[in-house]
Design a protein around this motif. Structure first.
Motif, PDB file in Angstrom:
ATOM      1  N   THR A  19       0.843  -1.197   0.000  1.00 28.61           N
ATOM      2  CA  THR A  19       0.000   0.000   0.000  1.00 28.61           C
ATOM      3  C   THR A  19       0.886   1.258   0.000  1.00 28.61           C
ATOM      4  O   THR A  19       2.082   1.178   0.297  1.00 28.61           O
ATOM      5  CB  THR A  19      -0.909   0.008   1.250  1.00 28.61           C
ATOM      6  N   ALA A  20       0.270   2.418  -0.288  1.00 31.22           N
ATOM      7  CA  ALA A  20       1.031   3.675  -0.373  1.00 31.22           C
ATOM      8  C   ALA A  20       1.807   3.910   0.922  1.00 31.22           C
ATOM      9  O   ALA A  20       1.252   3.777   2.019  1.00 31.22           O
ATOM     10  CB  ALA A  20       0.081   4.826  -0.653  1.00 31.22           C
ATOM     11  N   GLY A  21       3.084   4.212   0.789  1.00 32.83           N
ATOM     12  CA  GLY A  21       3.910   4.546   1.950  1.00 32.83           C
ATOM     13  C   GLY A  21       4.339   3.360   2.792  1.00 32.83           C
ATOM     14  O   GLY A  21       4.891   3.543   3.883  1.00 32.83           O
ATOM     15  N   SER A  22       4.116   2.126   2.311  1.00 35.88           N
ATOM     16  CA  SER A  22       4.444   0.955   3.139  1.00 35.88           C
ATOM     17  C   SER A  22       5.946   0.678   3.191  1.00 35.88           C
ATOM     18  O   SER A  22       6.387  -0.214   3.921  1.00 35.88           O
ATOM     19  CB  SER A  22       3.691  -0.287   2.636  1.00 35.88           C
ATOM     20  N   GLY A  23       6.723   1.427   2.400  1.00 43.61           N
ATOM     21  CA  GLY A  23       8.188   1.280   2.478  1.00 43.61           C
ATOM     22  C   GLY A  23       8.812   0.593   1.274  1.00 43.61           C
ATOM     23  O   GLY A  23       9.963   0.149   1.348  1.00 43.61           O
ATOM     24  N   LYS A  24       8.081   0.536   0.155  1.00 38.89           N
ATOM     25  CA  LYS A  24       8.563  -0.183  -1.041  1.00 38.89           C
ATOM     26  C   LYS A  24       9.909   0.361  -1.534  1.00 38.89           C
ATOM     27  O   LYS A  24      10.855  -0.396  -1.757  1.00 38.89           O
ATOM     28  CB  LYS A  24       7.535  -0.073  -2.182  1.00 38.89           C
ATOM     29  N   SER A  25       9.975   1.677  -1.717  1.00 39.97           N
ATOM     30  CA  SER A  25      11.178   2.255  -2.338  1.00 39.97           C
ATOM     31  C   SER A  25      12.385   2.151  -1.410  1.00 39.97           C
ATOM     32  O   SER A  25      13.482   1.810  -1.857  1.00 39.97           O
ATOM     33  CB  SER A  25      10.926   3.722  -2.709  1.00 39.97           C
ATOM     34  N   PHE A  26      12.191   2.419  -0.127  1.00 39.23           N
ATOM     35  CA  PHE A  26      13.326   2.323   0.802  1.00 39.23           C
ATOM     36  C   PHE A  26      13.771   0.872   0.973  1.00 39.23           C
ATOM     37  O   PHE A  26      14.960   0.598   1.110  1.00 39.23           O
ATOM     38  CB  PHE A  26      12.987   2.956   2.171  1.00 39.23           C
ATOM     39  N   LYS A  31       9.412  -1.875   8.061  1.00 38.47           N
ATOM     40  CA  LYS A  31       9.667  -0.840   9.075  1.00 38.47           C
ATOM     41  C   LYS A  31       9.613  -1.425  10.493  1.00 38.47           C
ATOM     42  O   LYS A  31       9.081  -0.784  11.416  1.00 38.47           O
ATOM     43  CB  LYS A  31       8.655   0.307   8.969  1.00 38.47           C
ATOM     44  N   ALA A  56      14.338  -1.331   6.518  1.00 42.18           N
ATOM     45  CA  ALA A  56      15.243  -0.687   5.559  1.00 42.18           C
ATOM     46  C   ALA A  56      16.224   0.227   6.286  1.00 42.18           C
ATOM     47  O   ALA A  56      17.211   0.664   5.709  1.00 42.18           O
ATOM     48  CB  ALA A  56      14.426   0.106   4.541  1.00 42.18           C
ATOM     49  N   GLY A  98       3.393   3.829  -6.235  1.00 46.52           N
ATOM     50  CA  GLY A  98       2.945   4.187  -4.900  1.00 46.52           C
ATOM     51  C   GLY A  98       1.555   3.666  -4.593  1.00 46.52           C
ATOM     52  O   GLY A  98       1.361   2.960  -3.608  1.00 46.52           O
ATOM     53  N   ASP A 153       7.442   3.145 -10.996  1.00 45.85           N
ATOM     54  CA  ASP A 153       6.481   4.146 -10.514  1.00 45.85           C
ATOM     55  C   ASP A 153       6.619   5.424 -11.351  1.00 45.85           C
ATOM     56  O   ASP A 153       7.562   6.196 -11.170  1.00 45.85           O
ATOM     57  CB  ASP A 153       6.771   4.456  -9.032  1.00 45.85           C
ATOM     58  N   ASP A 197      11.683  -1.766  12.662  1.00 43.89           N
ATOM     59  CA  ASP A 197      12.435  -1.007  13.685  1.00 43.89           C
ATOM     60  C   ASP A 197      11.543  -0.030  14.430  1.00 43.89           C
ATOM     61  O   ASP A 197      11.910   0.469  15.502  1.00 43.89           O
ATOM     62  CB  ASP A 197      13.593  -0.243  13.020  1.00 43.89           C
ATOM     63  N   LEU A 198      10.353   0.254  13.899  1.00 45.72           N
ATOM     64  CA  LEU A 198       9.471   1.236  14.540  1.00 45.72           C
ATOM     65  C   LEU A 198       8.607   0.643  15.650  1.00 45.72           C
ATOM     66  O   LEU A 198       7.932   1.378  16.366  1.00 45.72           O
ATOM     67  CB  LEU A 198       8.559   1.900  13.488  1.00 45.72           C
TER      68      LEU A 198
HETATM   69  N1  LIG Z   1      11.770   3.697  10.410  1.00 43.53           N
HETATM   70  C1  LIG Z   1      11.638   3.280   9.165  1.00 43.53           C
HETATM   71  N2  LIG Z   1      11.094   4.080   8.242  1.00 43.53           N
HETATM   72  C2  LIG Z   1      10.978   3.619   6.967  1.00 43.53           C
HETATM   73  C3  LIG Z   1      11.423   2.320   6.596  1.00 43.53           C
HETATM   74  N3  LIG Z   1      11.167   2.159   5.283  1.00 43.53           N
HETATM   75  C4  LIG Z   1      10.621   3.296   4.861  1.00 43.53           C
HETATM   76  N4  LIG Z   1      10.499   4.171   5.850  1.00 43.53           N
HETATM   77  C5  LIG Z   1       9.911   5.522   5.785  1.00 43.53           C
HETATM   78  O1  LIG Z   1       8.573   5.398   5.326  1.00 43.53           O
HETATM   79  C6  LIG Z   1       8.270   6.430   4.393  1.00 43.53           C
HETATM   80  C7  LIG Z   1       7.752   5.816   3.107  1.00 43.53           C
HETATM   81  O2  LIG Z   1       8.760   5.000   2.573  1.00 43.53           O
HETATM   82  P1  LIG Z   1       8.836   4.666   1.024  1.00 43.53           P
HETATM   83  O3  LIG Z   1       9.904   3.649   0.827  1.00 43.53           O
HETATM   84  O4  LIG Z   1       8.922   5.895   0.205  1.00 43.53           O
HETATM   85  O5  LIG Z   1       7.408   3.989   0.809  1.00 43.53           O
HETATM   86  P2  LIG Z   1       6.716   3.600  -0.574  1.00 43.53           P
HETATM   87  O6  LIG Z   1       5.842   2.421  -0.325  1.00 43.53           O
HETATM   88  O7  LIG Z   1       7.731   3.488  -1.649  1.00 43.53           O
HETATM   89  O8  LIG Z   1       5.840   4.911  -0.789  1.00 43.53           O
HETATM   90  P3  LIG Z   1       5.033   5.334  -2.098  1.00 43.53           P
HETATM   91  O9  LIG Z   1       5.818   4.866  -3.297  1.00 43.53           O
HETATM   92  O10 LIG Z   1       4.951   6.811  -2.013  1.00 43.53           O
HETATM   93  O11 LIG Z   1       3.717   4.645  -1.961  1.00 43.53           O
HETATM   94  C8  LIG Z   1       9.555   7.239   4.222  1.00 43.53           C
HETATM   95  O12 LIG Z   1       9.426   8.384   4.997  1.00 43.53           O
HETATM   96  C9  LIG Z   1      10.650   6.358   4.757  1.00 43.53           C
HETATM   97  O13 LIG Z   1      11.674   7.093   5.384  1.00 43.53           O
HETATM   98  C10 LIG Z   1      12.005   1.482   7.609  1.00 43.53           C
HETATM   99  O14 LIG Z   1      12.393   0.341   7.409  1.00 43.53           O
HETATM  100  N5  LIG Z   1      12.073   2.017   8.869  1.00 43.53           N
END
Ligand SMILES: Nc1nc2c(ncn2[C@@H]2O[C@H](COP(=O)(O)OP(=O)(O)OP(=O)(O)O)[C@@H](O)[C@H]2O)c(=O)[nH]1
Ligand SMILES: [Mg+2]
Length: 287
Positions: A43-50, A203, A262, A139, A72, A205-206
């Motif tokens: 889902t959006a913001g779930s951490g895919k790119s990182f 994520k 990540a 995203g 994307d 670690d959170l």
């Molecule tokens: N603490 C923590 N934060 C993370 C981790 N992975 C990603 N984030 C944070 O989560 C947010 C979203 O991460 P992205 O990797 O951009 O997520 P995404 O799914 O690619 O987002 P979209 O492509 O916009 O849908 C960012 O602010 C990252 O810094 C992790 O493993 N730990």
């Protein structure tokens, strides 16, 4: 500069003399293996790119020849430099201007236009010639997973072995209602792609260790999840969550959640062992 170094210097002892010879690096492909693809979905913001960025760096440190593809078209900034980038062919900003669309309309159009660029994208992947391709997906998951173009892209983007990596956001998943909703979404993704699917708790670690264990226990033993549903949910939410949980378990598509981060690289070894088992039968991608 070619991505892959063609030769490596090897020191050998011949008689009592040390000689340096140049010997080609054996890639997985040269050994007759394939160039598999792992699609990172969530889902959006779930951490895919990182996660894509962290995994590729981590694999490179183990001398694995990995390349990253950005699928994307709406990505403004990425935490990695893509080796293959869909934005070279489909640009959301241009689409908004050309067709007078808002951002969401342009993203929907972009998702479908990617399908028309499949030959160029496949050509780019083949030119990159890596032993593993990590594909960071759009995203908004629904644009990729739930439109006709997504499964078409996954099927047609080369004919190599593929896996789907589905991310459960740890902070979102600690509530049993959200967790069950995510189980439902991951089952829907499986139903769209029908590829081997790995489930990750991103994520991690959170969350404190105790909460991570609660969530992983839910996947390991449905009785734990049922107990949490009974304790924390009420009325229709409880009824729906319990029924969805039973329906998914009956389908037999439940798989263990692997906690990953990540930020700290936690869980990457564990995850990669599973990915290797699916994509290469347990071998490394690059020797
Ligand atoms: N603490 C923590 N934060 C993370 C981790 N992975 C990603 N984030 C944070 O989560 C947010 C979203 O991460 P992205 O990797 O951009 O997520 P995404 O799914 O690619 O987002 P979209 O492509 O916009 O849908 C960012 O602010 C990252 O810094 C992790 O493993 N730990
Ligand atoms: Mg992203």
């Amino acid at each position: 500069m070619p991505r892959k170094q063609a030769h490596v210097s090897l020191q050998r002892i011949v008689g009592n003399r040390k000689v340096i010879t140049a010997k080609p690096i054996q890639t997985a492909q040269e050994r007759g293996n394939k160039m598999p693809l792992a699609f990172i979905i969530g889902t959006a913001g779930s951490g895919k790119s990182f996660f894509t960025a962290a995994l590729s760096e981590w694999l490179k440190m183990s001398k694995q020849d990995v390349a990253v593809m950005n699928l994307d078209p709406g990505a403004l900034k990425l935490p990695y430099s893509p080796d293959v980038d869909v934005r070279n062919y489909v640009d959301v900003g241009n689409l908004m201007e050309k067709y007078c669309l808002g951002p969401n309309g342009a993203l929907i159009l972009a998702a479908d236009l990617i399908a028309d660029e499949i030959d160029k994208l496949t050509g780019d992947i083949e030119a990159v010639n890596a032993d593993l391709i990590l594909v960071d997906t759009p995203g908004q998951m629904e644009l990729f997973a739930f439109r006709a173009s997504g499964p078409y892209i996954v099927n047609e983007l080369t004919k190599e072995p593929k896996a789907i990596v589905y991310l459960f956001d740890a902070v979102f998943s600690i509530n049993p209602l959200n967790y069950v909703s995510n189980m439902f979404l991951s089952a829907a993704v499986y139903n769209r792609f029908f590829q081997p699917q790995i489930h990750l708790l991103s994520k991690c670690d959170l969350l404190p260790e105790k909460e991570i264990k609660t969530i992983t226990d839910w996947t390991a033993n449905p009785t734990f999840l049922e107990t949490s549903i009974e304790q924390k949910l009420e009325g229709t939410k409880r009824l729906f969550s319990r029924n969805i949980m039973h329906a998914i378990n009956q389908l037999g598509i439940r798989s263990m959640l692997i906690p990953v981060s990540a930020k700290t690289n936690q869980g990457l070894t564990n995850f990669n062992t599973t990915l290797e088992r699916i994509l290469t039968g347990g071998e490394k991608y690059t020797y």
